[in-house]
Design a protein around this motif. Sequence first.
Motif, short mmCIF file in Angstrom:
data_model
loop_
_atom_site.label_atom_id
_atom_site.label_comp_id
_atom_site.label_asym_id
_atom_site.label_seq_id
_atom_site.Cartn_x
_atom_site.Cartn_y
_atom_site.Cartn_z
N ILE A 39 0.85 -1.18 0.00
CA ILE A 39 0.00 0.00 0.00
C ILE A 39 0.89 1.24 0.00
CG2 ILE A 39 -1.81 1.25 1.29
CD1 ILE A 39 -2.92 -1.33 0.36
N VAL A 40 1.95 1.21 0.79
CA VAL A 40 2.81 2.37 0.88
C VAL A 40 3.62 2.54 -0.41
CG1 VAL A 40 4.80 3.36 2.11
CG2 VAL A 40 2.93 2.29 3.39
N ALA A 41 4.08 1.40 -0.97
CA ALA A 41 4.97 1.46 -2.13
C ALA A 41 4.32 2.11 -3.35
CB ALA A 41 5.44 0.05 -2.49
N GLY A 42 3.03 1.90 -3.54
CA GLY A 42 2.44 2.34 -4.80
C GLY A 42 1.71 3.66 -4.70
N GLU A 43 2.05 4.56 -5.61
CA GLU A 43 1.29 5.80 -5.69
C GLU A 43 -0.01 5.49 -6.45
OE1 GLU A 43 1.69 9.99 -8.06
OE2 GLU A 43 3.52 8.89 -7.60
N VAL A 44 -1.13 5.99 -5.96
CA VAL A 44 -2.40 5.68 -6.62
C VAL A 44 -2.94 6.92 -7.33
CG1 VAL A 44 -4.79 4.95 -6.25
CG2 VAL A 44 -2.96 3.86 -4.97
N VAL A 45 -3.30 6.74 -8.58
CA VAL A 45 -3.90 7.83 -9.35
C VAL A 45 -5.40 7.56 -9.43
CG1 VAL A 45 -3.90 9.02 -11.58
CG2 VAL A 45 -1.79 7.99 -10.71
N ALA A 46 -6.18 8.52 -8.97
CA ALA A 46 -7.64 8.30 -8.90
C ALA A 46 -8.31 8.49 -10.26
CB ALA A 46 -8.24 9.25 -7.87
N ASP A 251 3.04 2.42 -15.75
CA ASP A 251 4.20 3.29 -15.52
C ASP A 251 4.54 3.37 -14.03
OD1 ASP A 251 4.07 3.77 -18.23
OD2 ASP A 251 2.82 5.56 -17.99
N GLY A 252 4.50 2.22 -13.37
CA GLY A 252 4.91 2.16 -11.96
C GLY A 252 3.90 2.71 -10.97
N LYS A 253 2.75 3.16 -11.47
CA LYS A 253 1.73 3.70 -10.55
C LYS A 253 0.49 2.81 -10.62
CE LYS A 253 2.91 8.53 -11.15
NZ LYS A 253 3.18 9.10 -12.47
N TRP A 254 -0.31 2.87 -9.56
CA TRP A 254 -1.59 2.19 -9.58
C TRP A 254 -2.66 3.17 -10.02
CZ3 TRP A 254 -1.84 -2.82 -9.57
CH2 TRP A 254 -0.83 -3.55 -8.95
N LEU A 255 -3.41 2.81 -11.04
CA LEU A 255 -4.49 3.66 -11.52
C LEU A 255 -5.83 3.05 -11.12
CD1 LEU A 255 -3.50 4.56 -15.19
CD2 LEU A 255 -2.54 5.39 -13.07
N ALA A 256 -6.66 3.84 -10.47
CA ALA A 256 -7.97 3.35 -10.04
C ALA A 256 -8.93 3.38 -11.23
CB ALA A 256 -8.50 4.22 -8.92
N VAL A 257 -9.55 2.26 -11.50
CA VAL A 257 -10.48 2.17 -12.64
C VAL A 257 -11.90 2.47 -12.15
CG1 VAL A 257 -11.47 0.64 -14.40
CG2 VAL A 257 -9.05 0.48 -13.82
N ASP A 258 -12.52 3.39 -12.86
CA ASP A 258 -13.86 3.81 -12.48
C ASP A 258 -14.79 3.47 -13.64
OD1 ASP A 258 -15.83 5.00 -11.13
OD2 ASP A 258 -15.04 7.05 -11.23
N PRO A 259 -15.39 2.29 -13.63
CA PRO A 259 -16.10 1.88 -14.85
C PRO A 259 -17.36 2.68 -15.13
CG PRO A 259 -16.24 0.16 -13.18
CD PRO A 259 -15.49 1.29 -12.57
N LEU A 260 -17.61 2.87 -16.40
CA LEU A 260 -18.84 3.54 -16.83
C LEU A 260 -20.02 2.63 -16.51
CD1 LEU A 260 -17.62 4.49 -20.42
CD2 LEU A 260 -17.99 6.09 -18.53
N ASP A 261 -21.15 3.24 -16.31
CA ASP A 261 -22.35 2.48 -16.02
C ASP A 261 -22.64 1.50 -17.16
OD1 ASP A 261 -24.06 2.32 -13.97
OD2 ASP A 261 -25.62 3.58 -14.90
#
Length: 356
Positions: A39-46, A251-261
Amino acid sequence: MAHAKAGASLPVPNVQALAQTWHGSGEPVPFRYVRTEEIVAGEVVAGCAIPVVDLSRLLDPRSSEEELANLGSACQHWGFFQLINHGVPDEVIQDTKKDMVEFFKLPVEAKKVHAQVPGGIEGYGQAFVFSETQKLDWADMIYLMISPKESRDLRFWPTRPPSFRDSIERYSAETAKVTACLLRFMAKDLGVEPERLLEEFRGLPQSMRTTYYPPCRLAADVLGLSPHTDATGLTLLLHVNDVQGLQIRRDGKWLAVDPLDGALVVSIGDILEILSNGRYRSIEHRAIVHPDKERISAAMFHQTCPNTTVGPLQELVERDSGGARYRSMDYMDFMKGFFAAKLDGRRSHMDALRIY
Ligand code: OGA
Ligand code: NI
């Protein structure tokens, strides 16, 4: 399906029951679930915008070429996309979602009627637990072989709610159609005969993992599903309720997926990466949990036939200047390697298969 025996898990506590007892206790998260490093290691992009592919545009001759380029780019550069206008009737999706929610609402003992048995991976329980000391995921799941019909073991198929089996039957038939359609377009993008790619997926073998992520008041300390790639051809992921949690590594970051309805989230699995000789990429992903909402997702995995060899398509090997980028191997050996590599973490299995 043949891989049913390859990845049996060690028994661990039911997470839904554990979460319920623990929730009001004021205690820290039980040690085996604490995941500080990841959790600490990965930067999360919302709120990340993964590509959107429109199946109706692929099917319409006026827009097909343009949308095919979009599909190809999503498969090559992202390995993940949202599929809209996929043609799965809304009623089928709603029935499936309702029955999955109902199933997980049953008392734990009623769900355990369909519990995994020693040595198997089908049924209600947990996956990928291979050591007494490894960290555990904050989730329970039910894994079912779906197609071909002979691979089904109905002991593991819920009978409550009574419509569950029928809903899954209809949903799996629809997702198989979508998958066949996508594979045809992917073949076109790769420049191989559609029938040639579909032959690898003859009969469209399917299995499904429905995962229940209980809420966790210390959500930042746990992971719902550890980072992994799917050992499939294609995975179609349905967000059963509207709680997000899927993240993909880019690219080394975690991207949060926000699915379309209404969209299905499609991902390229390891086998399709290999078949495409590395043109398409299977991307590492994971799931986080919500502090006060449960989350349910259903992954429909589409495999190649168990009696085929997993290796790059010959047409692509001949065309690509570097030749084959992966070793070919028997399907069962591939699945064994996949499960065996789990504890070594991400992509180690694929890296072992790669020819440099
Ligand atoms: C899986 C998976 C993601 C999710 O089951 O393989 O990646 O969001 N699920 O639950
Ligand atoms: Ni996955």
